[in-house]
Design a protein around this motif. Structure first.
Motif, PDB file in Angstrom:
ATOM      1  N   VAL A  45      33.958 -85.541 -24.363  1.00  0.00           N
ATOM      2  CA  VAL A  45      33.736 -86.984 -24.258  1.00  0.00           C
ATOM      3  C   VAL A  45      33.067 -87.318 -22.925  1.00  0.00           C
ATOM      4  CG1 VAL A  45      34.888 -89.223 -24.050  1.00  0.00           C
ATOM      5  CG2 VAL A  45      35.615 -87.595 -25.807  1.00  0.00           C
ATOM      6  N   LEU A  46      33.526 -86.668 -21.848  1.00  0.00           N
ATOM      7  CA  LEU A  46      32.960 -86.927 -20.529  1.00  0.00           C
ATOM      8  C   LEU A  46      31.487 -86.529 -20.468  1.00  0.00           C
ATOM      9  CD1 LEU A  46      33.353 -87.775 -17.577  1.00  0.00           C
ATOM     10  CD2 LEU A  46      34.067 -85.418 -17.079  1.00  0.00           C
ATOM     11  N   LEU A  47      31.167 -85.360 -21.002  1.00  0.00           N
ATOM     12  CA  LEU A  47      29.765 -84.928 -21.014  1.00  0.00           C
ATOM     13  C   LEU A  47      28.885 -85.906 -21.805  1.00  0.00           C
ATOM     14  CD1 LEU A  47      29.828 -81.044 -21.427  1.00  0.00           C
ATOM     15  CD2 LEU A  47      28.838 -82.352 -19.552  1.00  0.00           C
ATOM     16  N   THR A  48      29.411 -86.366 -22.950  1.00  0.00           N
ATOM     17  CA  THR A  48      28.667 -87.341 -23.743  1.00  0.00           C
ATOM     18  C   THR A  48      28.422 -88.604 -22.941  1.00  0.00           C
ATOM     19  OG1 THR A  48      29.687 -86.470 -25.757  1.00  0.00           O
ATOM     20  CG2 THR A  48      28.662 -88.642 -25.902  1.00  0.00           C
ATOM     21  N   PHE A  49      29.432 -89.051 -22.225  1.00  0.00           N
ATOM     22  CA  PHE A  49      29.312 -90.247 -21.396  1.00  0.00           C
ATOM     23  C   PHE A  49      28.284 -90.025 -20.277  1.00  0.00           C
ATOM     24  CE2 PHE A  49      30.665 -92.516 -17.531  1.00  0.00           C
ATOM     25  CZ  PHE A  49      30.532 -93.825 -17.963  1.00  0.00           C
ATOM     26  N   VAL A  50      28.327 -88.859 -19.641  1.00  0.00           N
ATOM     27  CA  VAL A  50      27.398 -88.555 -18.544  1.00  0.00           C
ATOM     28  C   VAL A  50      25.960 -88.543 -19.050  1.00  0.00           C
ATOM     29  CG1 VAL A  50      26.661 -86.745 -16.937  1.00  0.00           C
ATOM     30  CG2 VAL A  50      29.084 -87.306 -17.148  1.00  0.00           C
ATOM     31  N   VAL A  51      25.749 -87.929 -20.200  1.00  0.00           N
ATOM     32  CA  VAL A  51      24.394 -87.894 -20.775  1.00  0.00           C
ATOM     33  C   VAL A  51      23.911 -89.304 -21.082  1.00  0.00           C
ATOM     34  CG1 VAL A  51      23.040 -87.167 -22.775  1.00  0.00           C
ATOM     35  CG2 VAL A  51      24.602 -85.557 -21.686  1.00  0.00           C
ATOM     36  N   THR A  52      24.800 -90.141 -21.622  1.00  0.00           N
ATOM     37  CA  THR A  52      24.426 -91.524 -21.931  1.00  0.00           C
ATOM     38  C   THR A  52      24.055 -92.278 -20.663  1.00  0.00           C
ATOM     39  OG1 THR A  52      25.904 -91.529 -23.849  1.00  0.00           O
ATOM     40  CG2 THR A  52      25.212 -93.669 -22.997  1.00  0.00           C
ATOM     41  N   VAL A  53      24.861 -92.143 -19.621  1.00  0.00           N
ATOM     42  CA  VAL A  53      24.570 -92.818 -18.349  1.00  0.00           C
ATOM     43  C   VAL A  53      23.262 -92.310 -17.765  1.00  0.00           C
ATOM     44  CG1 VAL A  53      25.354 -93.089 -15.964  1.00  0.00           C
ATOM     45  CG2 VAL A  53      26.989 -93.306 -17.842  1.00  0.00           C
ATOM     46  N   LEU A  54      23.035 -90.984 -17.858  1.00  0.00           N
ATOM     47  CA  LEU A  54      21.798 -90.410 -17.341  1.00  0.00           C
ATOM     48  C   LEU A  54      20.588 -90.985 -18.073  1.00  0.00           C
ATOM     49  CD1 LEU A  54      20.360 -88.371 -15.519  1.00  0.00           C
ATOM     50  CD2 LEU A  54      20.719 -86.633 -17.299  1.00  0.00           C
ATOM     51  N   ARG A  55      20.700 -91.115 -19.355  1.00  0.00           N
ATOM     52  CA  ARG A  55      19.598 -91.687 -20.140  1.00  0.00           C
ATOM     53  C   ARG A  55      19.366 -93.145 -19.751  1.00  0.00           C
ATOM     54  NH1 ARG A  55      20.536 -91.459 -26.057  1.00  0.00           N
ATOM     55  NH2 ARG A  55      18.334 -92.034 -26.157  1.00  0.00           N
ATOM     56  N   ARG A  56      20.450 -93.889 -19.503  1.00  0.00           N
ATOM     57  CA  ARG A  56      20.281 -95.283 -19.073  1.00  0.00           C
ATOM     58  C   ARG A  56      19.563 -95.346 -17.728  1.00  0.00           C
ATOM     59  NH1 ARG A  56      26.392 -97.361 -20.481  1.00  0.00           N
ATOM     60  NH2 ARG A  56      26.083 -97.686 -22.725  1.00  0.00           N
ATOM     61  N   TRP A  57      19.924 -94.443 -16.842  1.00  0.00           N
ATOM     62  CA  TRP A  57      19.288 -94.415 -15.520  1.00  0.00           C
ATOM     63  C   TRP A  57      17.809 -94.076 -15.633  1.00  0.00           C
ATOM     64  CZ3 TRP A  57      16.902 -90.495 -12.695  1.00  0.00           C
ATOM     65  CH2 TRP A  57      16.593 -90.835 -11.365  1.00  0.00           C
ATOM     66  N   LEU A  58      17.518 -93.072 -16.453  1.00  0.00           N
ATOM     67  CA  LEU A  58      16.120 -92.696 -16.665  1.00  0.00           C
ATOM     68  C   LEU A  58      15.333 -93.844 -17.280  1.00  0.00           C
ATOM     69  CD1 LEU A  58      16.541 -89.046 -17.991  1.00  0.00           C
ATOM     70  CD2 LEU A  58      15.589 -89.745 -15.783  1.00  0.00           C
ATOM     71  N   ARG A  59      15.987 -94.569 -18.191  1.00  0.00           N
ATOM     72  CA  ARG A  59      15.304 -95.701 -18.829  1.00  0.00           C
ATOM     73  C   ARG A  59      14.979 -96.764 -17.797  1.00  0.00           C
ATOM     74  NH1 ARG A  59      18.483 -99.639 -22.840  1.00  0.00           N
ATOM     75  NH2 ARG A  59      19.305-100.230 -20.815  1.00  0.00           N
ATOM     76  N   SER A  60      15.958 -97.087 -16.934  1.00  0.00           N
ATOM     77  CA  SER A  60      15.720 -98.116 -15.931  1.00  0.00           C
ATOM     78  C   SER A  60      14.729 -97.650 -14.863  1.00  0.00           C
ATOM     79  CB  SER A  60      17.050 -98.506 -15.260  1.00  0.00           C
ATOM     80  OG  SER A  60      17.592 -97.392 -14.559  1.00  0.00           O
ATOM     81  N   ARG A  61      14.694 -96.328 -14.649  1.00  0.00           N
ATOM     82  CA  ARG A  61      13.815 -95.784 -13.593  1.00  0.00           C
ATOM     83  C   ARG A  61      12.387 -95.577 -14.088  1.00  0.00           C
ATOM     84  NH1 ARG A  61      11.837 -94.689  -9.283  1.00  0.00           N
ATOM     85  NH2 ARG A  61      12.401 -93.063  -7.802  1.00  0.00           N
ATOM     86  N   PHE A  62      12.252 -95.103 -15.325  1.00  0.00           N
ATOM     87  CA  PHE A  62      10.930 -94.725 -15.827  1.00  0.00           C
ATOM     88  C   PHE A  62      10.508 -95.461 -17.085  1.00  0.00           C
ATOM     89  CE2 PHE A  62      12.719 -90.972 -13.682  1.00  0.00           C
ATOM     90  CZ  PHE A  62      11.808 -90.855 -12.646  1.00  0.00           C
ATOM     91  N   GLY A  63      11.364 -96.394 -17.559  1.00  0.00           N
ATOM     92  CA  GLY A  63      11.019 -97.116 -18.781  1.00  0.00           C
ATOM     93  C   GLY A  63      11.627 -96.454 -19.984  1.00  0.00           C
ATOM     94  N   SER A  64      11.322 -97.025 -21.157  1.00  0.00           N
ATOM     95  CA  SER A  64      11.927 -96.560 -22.404  1.00  0.00           C
ATOM     96  C   SER A  64      11.605 -95.111 -22.662  1.00  0.00           C
ATOM     97  CB  SER A  64      11.424 -97.399 -23.582  1.00  0.00           C
ATOM     98  OG  SER A  64      11.897 -96.863 -24.789  1.00  0.00           O
ATOM     99  N   LEU A  65      12.620 -94.365 -23.000  1.00  0.00           N
ATOM    100  CA  LEU A  65      12.431 -92.959 -23.352  1.00  0.00           C
ATOM    101  C   LEU A  65      11.764 -92.810 -24.693  1.00  0.00           C
ATOM    102  CD1 LEU A  65      15.890 -91.555 -22.248  1.00  0.00           C
ATOM    103  CD2 LEU A  65      13.751 -91.564 -20.971  1.00  0.00           C
TER     104      LEU A  65
END
Length: 831
Positions: A797-817
């Motif tokens: 569950v933690l890894l899933t959460f970390v991946v989700t947060v990482l994707r959100r960060w990438l989205r805010s940093r570089f735009g929509s994935l």
């Protein structure tokens, strides 16, 4: 020019036209037509004629034909801008006179005489091309079966821009009969004064005309000269046909129910008047020179039912979509009507539905005509249309819109939230008198209330895209939803709008917004069975491996669920290249984190070998390591998907699956069972060829996703029972797998406490990461299996959460994935 004018002259002094203020004999009409033709003399041109039921319009229409021009009749006071801009007519005749435009001389086929909008595309630049042969052939047949005489006088109850109204004019002028020209409605008493004054013998109407006749007490009118009335322009309810047939029998006139289309120059069949009372549900028999055939149609079962196809000399030359099409000769020989029909034992044809008046919503084929009939039986005169997956109902009079919504939803078998009801003073009609369904759809759009952006934000958060870029008419699948994000979306969406429809993932955001929120939140929530099975399976896998208990079979259930989600999310109705790309993304979503975790484990432990990095340990070995088979589920799933991606890259396989989705799924199930029983005698070993041996579990899930009938589900269940018998060494294991997959087949959703639903969803969403890491995590709690299982689930569950947060960060940093993906196409379909 001479032939048409000579034909009119041939009827001499007989009365041709009667109006409020004037009468014309055929000789007088011929003279006026000759004058109009002379005024229009010149190169062959396209003449746009704005029509009214008056002498001027009739004369200019006949004059243009006599001068060998091509005529395009349009309705008065209707917007025909698109037609004018597309075809740039050389001559426009309207209430202000004749306007001539000096365009370059255009090429038009010698046979072309008339261009008409179809009843469903009034104002559209798509036109029907009709020849001189079409017009004469249809007019002569109509005059024959109606028995039109020189002494007959028909009232023009329909506009000249409508093929039915024009056919009345053609058939009567052909026989030297009279026309009572009027634009008055049948509800206007002046119409009946004129009809009686000129001793009218016939009138024509669409179904709505007969509703009006019923409302004004037509049965009590004194019409001593009336010989017959005709009905076409849509299916009239059998009970109303019977009503007017009984009235005709009592009053001494005849009722002819007819069937036709603009593409057939008006008429394809008629019901003899003597059969109107006994066979009111049929369209009768084909006109002389024409014939029907019943051809199979996808989605319709029964050998006697299919699409009605017509052949005859009155079939149009073809459609025109632009000016260059006017040069074409005849491009069609048959007319596919779009109506679903059967041939009855007495040789009559019965239309049982209209393919275009059927819509697919919530997995149901809904007959909009039947919904209208159900509402009519409750005293609600309505027109029903569909706007995407929303049923739009316009009802005349003062009705409670919520009651209309409830009644329509009940008749259609859909949730009330999928129905938009609008009350109107009068139902909208086309100039022909037919229902104006496009206006009905427009009513729903104009009455839409601004919707909250909450759902868009929810979609954006779950799918990791920008809310502002989301298309509100796109669905979860369109936007790249997959089986892992599906879990999160299901849980969060139900908390937002209440109990979800069974196929919510295919509904647009706009349609989901229209579903009413629950008045109070229930302590129960709907949970997808596939989600519950994923959560249960991963717990069984981790618990059995950690030796907390010994309940095997969870991985095989997961494989079947993977096949189920493959059928739902990967085989979506998108172009073939998109499907293959989506499958590639699916494979990547599974393979990339698996390979990364194996690489980490190789650095920290001795659990894996280089073949695990290739996800090919089952193929390449070594087979004697205690950790050799740990990732078998991931390997099997990835290579199954690779094989299917290659197969569905082939155009033939792609076409076959779209046409016969359940049949293709069953074909792969048969292949899986052949491998399971080693029918070909290949002596496959369970280690090296485990992928092939386990494929049938995946295929069972796939077939389940495509099974839409009870019989199909029974067939899948029988295959499951037969294949499971003896597959495992343990009876308990077989029973567990059987129970899980039977639930998947027969119980798509379950109800359980809301709090429990959230927990199950979280565990199911983390199932892939939990599967990857649990071997290393539970080993850290040697002697404490319960802690090991809990820790494994928590880390997943933690890894899933970390991946989700990482994707959100990438989205805010570089735009929509997902910026490379069209908003209307499905992207990742993680299994």
């Amino acid at each position: 020019m001479r032939s048409l004018i000579e034909h009119l002259q041939g009827h001499g002094e007989r009365v041709a036209v009667l109006t409020d203020a004037a009468q014309l004999s055929y000789l007088e009409l011929a003279d006026r037509v000759a004058e109009a033709a002379q005024a229009l003399h010149g190169p062959r041109r396209l003449v746009l004629l704005e029509t009214r039921n008056d002498i001027s319009t009739l004369v200019h229409y006949l004059g243009a034909l006599a001068a060998s021009h091509v005529v395009l009749p349009v309705a008065e006071r209707r917007d025909h801008t698109a037609i004018e801009e597309t075809y740039e007519p050389d001559i426009v005749i309207d209430g202000s006179g004749i306007r001539v435009y000096h365009h370059d001389e255009r090429q038009m086929h010698d046979d072309l005489a008339l261009l008409m909008s179809t009843s469903g595309s009034t104002g559209s630049p798509k036109l029907v091309r009709l020849s001189h042969t079409n017009l004469v052939a249809n007019a002569s047949v109509i005059a024959e079966y109606l028995g039109i005489r020189e002494t007959d006088r028909a009232a023009t109850t329909l506009p000249m821009s409508y093929c039915y109204g024009l056919s009345v004019i053609h058939s009567h002028l052909l026989m030297g009969a009279g026309l009572i020209l009027t634009d008055r409605s049948v509800v206007d008493e002046e119409f009946w004064r004129l009809f009686r004054r000129y001793r009218g013998t016939s009138l024509a109407g669409v179904p709505y005309t007969f509703e009006l006749l019923d409302s004004i007490g037509f049965d009590a009118k004194e019409l001593p000269d009336l010989r017959y009335i005709t009905q076409a322009g849509g299916r009239m309810p059998p009970e109303r046909v019977r009503q007017f047939a009984e009235l005709a029998q009592d009053a001494g006139f005849e009722l002819f129910v007819m069937y036709g289309a603009t593409e057939a120059t008006a008429r394809m069949s008629y019901l003899p008047s003597e059969l109107a009372l006994s066979r009111p549900n049929t369209i009768g028999r084909p006109i002389r020179g024409g014939s029907f055939s019943i051809e199979p149609l996808d989605g319709w079962t029964g050998g006697d039912v299919g699409e009605l196809v017509y052949r005859g000399p009155n079939v149009m030359m073809g459609y025109a979509h632009g000016p260059t099409d006017l040069e074409l000769g005849k491009t069609v020989e048959t007319l596919r009507t779009g109506d679903i029909a059967r041939l009855c034992a007495d040789g009559l044809y019965e239309v049982v539905g209209r393919n275009s008046r059927f819509v697919k919503m919530y997995g149901l084929r809904i007959d909009l005509g039947q919904v209208e009939a159900a509402l009519r039986a409750q005293g609600m005169q309505s027109f029903c249309a569909s706007d995407d997956n929303t049923l739009v109902v316009a009802v005349a009079g003062k009705h409670d819109e919520r009651e209309v919504q409830r009644a329509a939803a009940e008749a259609a078998g859909v949730p009330p939230g999928a129905v938009r009801a609008v009350t109107v003073e009068e139902l909208p009609l086309l100039p022909s008198g037919k229902p104006d369904y496009e206006t009905v759809r427009g009513m729903a759009r104009t009455t839409d209330q601004p919707q909250s952006t909450d759902l868009r934000e929810l979609f954006a958060d779950v799918l990791q895209v920008e809310a502002a870029t989301l298309d509100p008419d796109a669905s979860f699948v369109d936007l790249g939803g997959n089986s892992l994000s599906y879990v999160t979306m299901t849980v969060r969406l139900e908390r937002t709008i209440g109990q979800l429809p069974s196929n919510w993932q295919s509904m647009s955001i706009r349609q989901l917004e229209s579903i009413a929120k629950p008045a109070r939140r229930s302590w129960l929530a709907t949970l997808e069975t596939s989600v519950a099975l994923r959560a249960a399976a991963i717990v069984l896998i981790v618990g059995s491996h950690a030796e907390l208990f010994e309940l095997w079979g969870g991985a095989h259930i997961l494989l079947a669920v993977a096949g189920y989600n493959f059928g739902r999310f990967c085989l979506t109705p998108v172009p073939r290249n998109d499907r293959v790309r989506h499958l590639g993304n699916t494979i990547a979503w599974i393979a990339v984190p698996s390979v990364l975790w194996v690489a980490v484990a190789l650095l920290l432990t001795d659990h894996y070998t280089w073949t695990n990095l290739l996800l090919a340990n089952k193929f390449l070995g070594p087979h004697d390591s205690m950790t050799a088979g740990r990732l078998w589920f991931v390997e099997v799933l990835v290579w199954i998907l690779v094989g299917l991606a290659l197969l569905f890259w082939l155009p033939l396989m792609d076409r076959l699956e779209r046409r016969r989705p359940f049949t293709i799924a069953v074909a792969f199930l048969v292949i899986g069972l052949a491998l399971r029983y080693d029918i070909l005698g290949m002596n496959l070993g369970r280690d090296a060829w485990f992928t092939m041996l386990a494929f049938w579990f995946f295929a069972i899930g796939w077939a389940t996703a495509k099974a839409t009938t009870t019989l199909q589900r029974i067939a899948v269940t029988v295959a499951l029972i037969v294949a499971l018998h003896g597959y495992f060494d343990s009876t308990l294991r077989e029973v567990m797998v059987m129970a899980g997959l039977a639930l998947l087949i027969w119980v798509p959703t379950i109800r359980c406490p809301s709090a429990l639903t959230v927990g199950i969803g979280v565990i199911a969403e983390a199932s892939l990461y939990t599967y990857l890491v649990h071997y290393q995590v539970y080993a850290m709690f040697d002697g404490h299996p319960a802690l090991g299982v809990t820790a494994s689930l928590a880390v997943g569950v933690l890894l899933t959460f970390v991946v989700t947060v990482l994707r959100r960060w990438l989205r805010s940093r570089f735009g929509s994935l997902r910026s490379d993906v069209s908003p209307r196409s499905s992207t990742v379909s993680q299994t």
